[in-house]
Every structure is written in structure tokens, then in C-alpha cells.
Write a protein that holds these residues in place. Structure first.
Motif, short mmCIF file in Angstrom:
data_model
loop_
_atom_site.label_atom_id
_atom_site.label_comp_id
_atom_site.label_asym_id
_atom_site.label_seq_id
_atom_site.Cartn_x
_atom_site.Cartn_y
_atom_site.Cartn_z
N ALA A 187 22.99 31.83 22.02
CA ALA A 187 22.29 30.60 21.65
C ALA A 187 21.18 30.92 20.67
O ALA A 187 20.41 31.87 20.88
CB ALA A 187 21.70 29.95 22.89
N MET A 188 21.11 30.16 19.58
CA MET A 188 20.03 30.36 18.61
C MET A 188 19.30 29.05 18.38
O MET A 188 19.91 27.98 18.29
CB MET A 188 20.61 30.86 17.28
N CYS A 198 18.33 27.00 27.79
CA CYS A 198 19.67 27.61 27.74
C CYS A 198 19.82 28.69 28.80
O CYS A 198 20.83 28.77 29.50
CB CYS A 198 19.93 28.28 26.39
N LYS A 199 18.80 29.52 28.89
CA LYS A 199 18.83 30.64 29.86
C LYS A 199 18.80 30.11 31.29
O LYS A 199 19.62 30.49 32.12
CB LYS A 199 17.61 31.54 29.64
N TYR A 206 22.55 35.49 26.21
CA TYR A 206 21.96 35.93 24.94
C TYR A 206 21.28 34.76 24.22
O TYR A 206 21.96 33.79 23.86
CB TYR A 206 23.03 36.49 24.01
N THR A 207 19.99 34.86 23.99
CA THR A 207 19.30 33.84 23.20
C THR A 207 18.53 34.53 22.08
O THR A 207 17.97 35.62 22.28
CB THR A 207 18.32 33.00 24.06
N ALA A 214 16.60 37.80 13.44
CA ALA A 214 17.79 37.26 14.09
C ALA A 214 19.06 38.05 13.78
O ALA A 214 19.85 38.34 14.68
CB ALA A 214 17.96 35.80 13.69
N LYS A 215 19.24 38.40 12.50
CA LYS A 215 20.48 39.08 12.13
C LYS A 215 20.62 40.41 12.87
O LYS A 215 21.69 40.74 13.38
CB LYS A 215 20.50 39.30 10.60
N GLN A 216 19.51 41.13 12.94
CA GLN A 216 19.54 42.43 13.63
C GLN A 216 19.81 42.25 15.13
O GLN A 216 20.62 42.97 15.73
CB GLN A 216 18.20 43.16 13.42
N GLN A 217 19.18 41.24 15.71
CA GLN A 217 19.39 40.99 17.15
C GLN A 217 20.86 40.65 17.43
O GLN A 217 21.43 41.12 18.42
CB GLN A 217 18.53 39.81 17.61
#
Ligand SMILES: NC(=O)c1ccc[n+]([C@@H]2O[C@H](COP(=O)([O-])OP(=O)(O)OC[C@H]3O[C@@H](n4cnc5c(N)ncnc54)[C@H](O)[C@@H]3O)[C@@H](O)[C@H]2O)c1
Ligand SMILES: [Zn+2]
Ligand SMILES: [Zn+2]
Length: 336
Positions: A187-188, A198-199, A206-207, A214-217
């Protein structure tokens, strides 16, 4: 009967009118619940494109069937909901089994008056059996079906990483149906409250906050592969334009969210992935029935989305409170 009319942007008025009369091929429903959608909020604010006033809003509806013509198998008094998109049954999309994107579509509460009223008439062919679900659950089937349709469009298969950008009511439903399809859901959002929801309420493991690295995460979560399905449920131009960078090579990008401007991204980035881009509009009977089945099986609980409630008589006032982001509304429901 009483109905709530949005006379012009920013203004609601209760109006008395005649109850709808039964006409051939139609059904009359006594409305019991009205789910409030982002579309209603935009229409009230005057920020919904191509919207005419006065208009009765409301398309997330449930109630009792009080009269019907041409509704075999339906019983008077039965609890029902319906598909609130009136399709022409003749155009290329209708003939291709895609009434959700009918050329001449009339969405209830958008192109024609909706169901913020005591009684509502719709074509009987759009009715859905309530199947022992509650009025609240039935009113939430439509927004969930939007997500279910997007997941079906994407052709999600078990084990895939599916990134859903946007954790509003539409994105949340999309995440649920990705999970039901067996996906590993990421979820972003840019709103930590919604990621927390969401969690805690949806059990999404995964949030990612889009404003953090963000891209690295996402790369770390997916072991460097990146998600094979990316879904936009923000309707935010910036979010859509940057979605491509999160896609695995060979991935699908599905746009459920909608914004007014053009979308643009690097053609070489798109090409090297042999990416697939799709839009996802409304939902079909198949999606509505899938949602009902999943609720009956306990795979999704629509009640967890309802954060705010109002009686129909106070809806005109309460509605204006829900426009304030500080109210933290996920889904509000009016009761009749
Ligand atoms: N496909 C359809 O037929 C259909 C039906 C209904 C709604 N929609 C569209 O779906 C979209 C979502 O609807 P909703 O009611 O859930 O809206 P919403 O506004 O409640 O939720 C959108 C979420 O996106 C997040 N967001 C905004 N910009 C972002 C960014 N740059 N990166 C990450 N997250 C960001 C917001 O914080 C918010 O939580 C809208 O565009 C709406 O028009 C489509
Ligand atoms: Zn809606
Ligand atoms: Zn059509």
C-alpha cells in the motif's frame, strides 16, 4: 417523498416530490442506506468535471424492493442493491459485454438524479439480490466492485507483488481484492493515517509513504524485482506519472483513479519494460457478484470502512463536515 437536492455547488436543499411511479421494466426501491463517495464530495464542491445542477447525488445504495416489473426471481420486500450504471444495451461496448464503459452510460447521481431520496426507480435488469447481507454491507458493494474490477483487469495471479497507490476507499477495496486474488499487497499513500488504517484494519503487511525513499523501499520489499502490477487509485496526476518507475519489467499499470489532465511518462522507460497500460472504469455484474460472494465468505468486511454515519434528515449538515480532511472520513453512510 423527501429527497436531498444539490441545487448548485456548495448548497443542499431537501425537497418534497411525488414518489416514483412503477413503469415497465423498472423497479422501485425504498432506500435504506446511502454510501457517500468521493464523487459526491467533488460534485458538492463543484470540482467534478461535466456535472450539471440541480442534481440528486448518491449511487452507493441499498434498500427494500417495493415494486418491480420484469424482475423474475426477485420478491417484493427483498433487501437489494443494484448496479448504478444505466447502459444503453446497443453500443459497441454493450455489445462486447462491457456495459461498464457504455458509450452512452448514465451513472446514477452523476449524469442522472441519484438515490439521496426515500424511493428510487431503476431498471430491474440492474437489481442484485441482497443475499442476507445487511443494508450497510449492500451499500458498500459498489465501491468495492470498482477495486474488484481493477484487479480482474490486471489479471492478478497468486504470489505477485501488487502495488496499490492511494489508500482512499477505492484503493482500500482494490487492496482487499488483490489480497483475495493471492497477491502480496504493497500500500502506498502520502497520508500516514491512511497507511496506518491499511495496516491495522486491512492487515496489509507492506506500507510505503510515497514521500519517503519509495522506490528503494519497494525494491527492498520485492527483492529487487519491483511489483508486476501497479495500480493507481489516487487520481493524482503526479502519482500517475511517477507510477511507471515502480513497475517491474513486463508489468501492468492499471489506472482506476481518474484526473483531468494529460498523463505523460518516458517512452524508453515504458518500452524497456514492455509494459501494459490499462484503464479500469466502473464494474460489471460479475464484479458485483464476486464482491457479494467474498463478503458472504468473510474474506472482506465492508463494515470496517464505515467511519462516519448520519441520519438522512441531518445528511445535508453532516455532509459538509465530511468535506474537511480533518474529519478523517473513510466511508460515511446515511441511514433512512
Ligand atoms: N474506476 C472508476 O470507475 C472509479 C470509481 C470511483 C472512483 N474512481 C477514482 O478513484 C480515485 C480514488 O477515489 P477515492 O474515493 O478513494 O479518493 P480519495 O481522495 O479518498 O483517496 C485518494 C488517496 O490517494 C492519496 N494520494 C494523493 N496523492 C498521492 C500521491 N502523489 N502519492 C500517493 N498517494 C496519493 C491520498 O492521500 C488519498 O488517501 C479517484 O480518482 C476517483 O475519481 C474511479
Ligand atoms: Zn462511489
Ligand atoms: Zn452502451
Amino acid at each position: 417523498m423527501n429527497s436531498l437536492v444539490c441545487t448548485h455547488p456548495g448548497k443542499f436543499e431537501y425537497k418534497e416530490s411525488e414518489r416514483p411511479v412503477l413503469t415497465p421494466g423498472n423497479a422501485i426501491i425504498k432506500i435504506r442506506r446511502i454510501g457517500i463517495c468521493g464523487t459526491d464530495l467533488h460534485a458538492f464542491r463543484g470540482t467534478q468535471p461535466y456535472f450539471n445542477y440541480p442534481r440528486v447525488l448518491g449511487h452507493e445504495l441499498s434498500g427494500d424492493l417495493v415494486e418491480a416489473d420484469g424482475a423474475p426471481g426477485f420478491a417484493i420486500g427483498e433487501r437489494v442493491t443494484f448496479i448504478p450504471y444505466i447502459n444503453c444495451q446497443e453500443c459497441i461496448a454493450c455489445r462486447s459485454g462491457k456495459p461498464n464503459c457504455c458509450v452512452n452510460i448514465k451513472v446514477c447521481g452523476v449524469h442522472i438524479d441519484g438515490g439521496m431520496a426515500e424511493y428510487y426507480s431503476i431498471p430491474s435488469r440492474l437489481l442484485l439480490h441482497g443475499e442476507a447481507l445487511s443494508y450497510d454491507e449492500l451499500a458498500l458493494i459498489e465501491p468495492l466492485a470498482i477495486g474488484a474490477h481493477g484487479i480482474r483487469r490486471a489479471g492478478v495471479t497468486p504470489g505477485e507483488f501488487v502495488l496499490v497507490i492511494g489508500a482512499g476507499p477505492i484503493g482500500l477495496g482494490t487492496m482487499e481484492f488483490a489480497r483475495i486474488a493471492g497477491a502480496q499487497v504493497i500500500a502506498m499513500d502520502i497520508n500516514d493515517n491512511r497507511l496506518k488504517f491499511c495496516k491495522e484494519k486491512l492487515g496489509i503487511h507492506y506500507t510505503v509513504n510515497a514521500l519517503d525513499d519509495a522506490k528503494q523501499q519497494i525494491s527492498d520489499i520485492t527483492g529487487g524485482d519491483m511489483p508486476t502490477v501497479v495500480i493507481d487509485a489516487t487520481g493524482n496526476q503526479k502519482a500517475i506519472n511517477s507510477a511507471l518507475q515502480y513497475m517491474a519489467h513486463s508489468a501492468r499499470l492499471v489506472l482506476i483513479g481518474l484526473q483531468k489532465e494529460e498523463i505523460s511518462f518516458s517512452h524508453p522507460e515504458f518500452h524497456k519494460r514492455e509494459a501494459t497500460l490499462m484503464s479500469s472504469r466502473n464494474a460489471t455484474r460479475e464484479d458485483f457478484e464476486h464482491v457479494i460472494t467474498c463478503i458472504k465468505k468473510g474474506l472482506v468486511n465492508p463494515l470496517s470502512y464505515i467511519t462516519h454515519r448520519a441520519d438522512f434528515n441531518s445528511l445535508s449538515v453532516e455532509f459538509q463536515n465530511w468535506l474537511d480532511p480533518a474529519s478523517n472520513v473513510i466511508k460515511a453512510v446515511a441511514t433512512l
